[in-house]
Design an enzyme around this catalytic site. Sequence first.
Site, PDB file in Angstrom:
ATOM      1  N   LYS A 109      -2.667 -21.532 -81.801  1.00 24.89           N
ATOM      2  CA  LYS A 109      -2.987 -20.126 -82.027  1.00 24.89           C
ATOM      3  C   LYS A 109      -1.908 -19.402 -82.833  1.00 24.89           C
ATOM      4  O   LYS A 109      -2.175 -18.370 -83.440  1.00 24.89           O
ATOM      5  CB  LYS A 109      -3.257 -19.439 -80.698  1.00 24.89           C
ATOM      6  CG  LYS A 109      -4.543 -19.986 -80.077  1.00 24.89           C
ATOM      7  CD  LYS A 109      -4.949 -19.277 -78.832  1.00 24.89           C
ATOM      8  CE  LYS A 109      -6.327 -19.706 -78.359  1.00 24.89           C
ATOM      9  NZ  LYS A 109      -6.314 -21.013 -77.649  1.00 24.89           N
TER      10      LYS A 109
HETATM   11  C1  LIG Z   1      -7.397 -21.753 -77.389  1.00 24.36           C
HETATM   12  C2  LIG Z   1      -7.166 -23.201 -77.242  1.00 24.36           C
HETATM   13  C3  LIG Z   1      -8.199 -24.133 -77.424  1.00 24.36           C
HETATM   14  C4  LIG Z   1      -9.625 -23.716 -77.692  1.00 24.36           C
HETATM   15  O1  LIG Z   1      -9.791 -23.116 -78.949  1.00 24.36           O
HETATM   16  P1  LIG Z   1     -11.076 -22.188 -79.234  1.00 24.36           P
HETATM   17  O2  LIG Z   1     -10.838 -21.591 -80.572  1.00 24.36           O
HETATM   18  O3  LIG Z   1     -11.076 -21.162 -78.143  1.00 24.36           O
HETATM   19  O4  LIG Z   1     -12.265 -23.063 -79.175  1.00 24.36           O
HETATM   20  C5  LIG Z   1      -7.882 -25.481 -77.343  1.00 24.36           C
HETATM   21  N1  LIG Z   1      -6.627 -25.890 -77.078  1.00 24.36           N
HETATM   22  C6  LIG Z   1      -5.618 -25.031 -76.885  1.00 24.36           C
HETATM   23  C7  LIG Z   1      -4.271 -25.565 -76.580  1.00 24.36           C
HETATM   24  C8  LIG Z   1      -5.847 -23.664 -76.980  1.00 24.36           C
HETATM   25  O5  LIG Z   1      -4.837 -22.815 -76.794  1.00 24.36           O
END
Ligand SMILES: *Cc1c(COP(=O)(O)O)cnc(C)c1O
Length: 471
Positions: A109
Amino acid sequence: MKYLSTRGGGAPLSFKETVLTGLARDGGLFLPAEIPDITDKLAAWRHMTYSDLAFEIMRLYADDLPDSALRAIIDKSYGVFRHAEVTPVVNVGALHILELFHGPTLAFKDVALQFLGNLFEYYLEEDNAELNIVAATSGDTGSAAIHGVRGRDRIRIFVLHPNGRVSSVQERQMTSVLDDNVFNLGVTGTFDDCQNIVKALFGDLSFRDKYKLGAVNSINWARVLAQVVYYFYAAFQVQIKTGAGQVRFAVPTGNFGDIFAGYIARRMGLPIDKLVLATNENDILTRYFHTGEYTLGEVYPTLSPSMDIQMASNFERYLYYLCNSKPTLLAQCMEELKRSGSLKVDPIRPDYSFVAGRADTAATIAAIKQYWEEYAYLLDPHTAVGVAVASRFMVEEVPMIALATAHPAKFGDAIKRATGENMAHHAAIDALAGLPTRKEIIAPDCGAVAKFIGGKIEAAVTGARGMTYEP
Ligand SMILES: *Cc1c(COP(=O)(O)O)cnc(C)c1O
């Protein structure tokens, strides 16, 4: 480029307006009016650095930013990553692993939220304005968003997390940030409760306008855009290395934001033959891709908490395309889902870009153990879900790229459970131990959250200006 709400309300917006608005005022999500076809640019882009590639892709969508500003924002955002390639691809066994965890909070993210933080700052300075970010987090969005905006003058951030349902490391990454503009709320409910409260606050247009709310959840188009870049970057790296034409991506999925970026990359012309959607026990999306039925269930806590989600907010964007880009049809679907908790989707045009699978806790643990024993490579539990599902969709001639969405050191308990020992360490995580923290515990009640947010904003503004609050 103009942006439209999936539900058809309001006038088309510019990129800047889209980024600052976040969620459309009719409750829909923004999508670009068209997706540029870049097939003729693939060869020229193949050998670019991450930053150059980001610039080429983003300028197609962020066309109201001057080139020099976009360059500066990209350089600032990706300069803080701990790896020179930003998102390197490593070869492990038969897989290519796209490491997306080299940012400040060690989760994918950061790729989008460093960019969004800098983008917000640029636009707010341009307008001499302020923004109050309200976000829900299942664990990683919160810390990445907080690190994207901490200490900035024109931005306050309120992050709702499900109290006690994020890992202790995730919680510390958020609550140990003590800057005056950062507020953590531990909501005594689930992530879906947090997300529903945020949606309700955005749906209350007078509250939203009065307090100038901004969004950093993956409902913000800029996040999807930033994530599109690494699909291109990784596909190019693997094509160069293997000589392959098409590639596959395995994506551990919760809110459908990350994999949706892959879908956009594919629609732009990147040769992705399949997007492999991987879920844990919270498998609403897997069930959808197997049966055509999208039915909400209970949230089940797992080893991969950032994917413990039922209502995947970005799925609406995909549904919009399944409804042949007809907002009235999409709005009917969303009404139906809200009313009955279930939706049967008959796509106007069938879509073969996705396959899907679920990996439960045992499969997650087994994948971590196997990769450690065979390759001395540690998978975090989210990545392990993707890797476990990827193994079911391997074909000889098409390389599989598995997205590594978090550093294993964020989830030491899962590593210990799988291997018998927690050998996943990272200096940034070790440094969290013993730091002072701050959070507010609050009921899963929209009124209570609204009151807290309004109160803090008014106190900050009146305190700073020595007068009563006037929005
Ligand atoms: C947020 C997250 C996901 C999922 O991603 P989405 O965009 O919500 O589908 C998977 N792995 C990690 C480590 C995350 O932080």
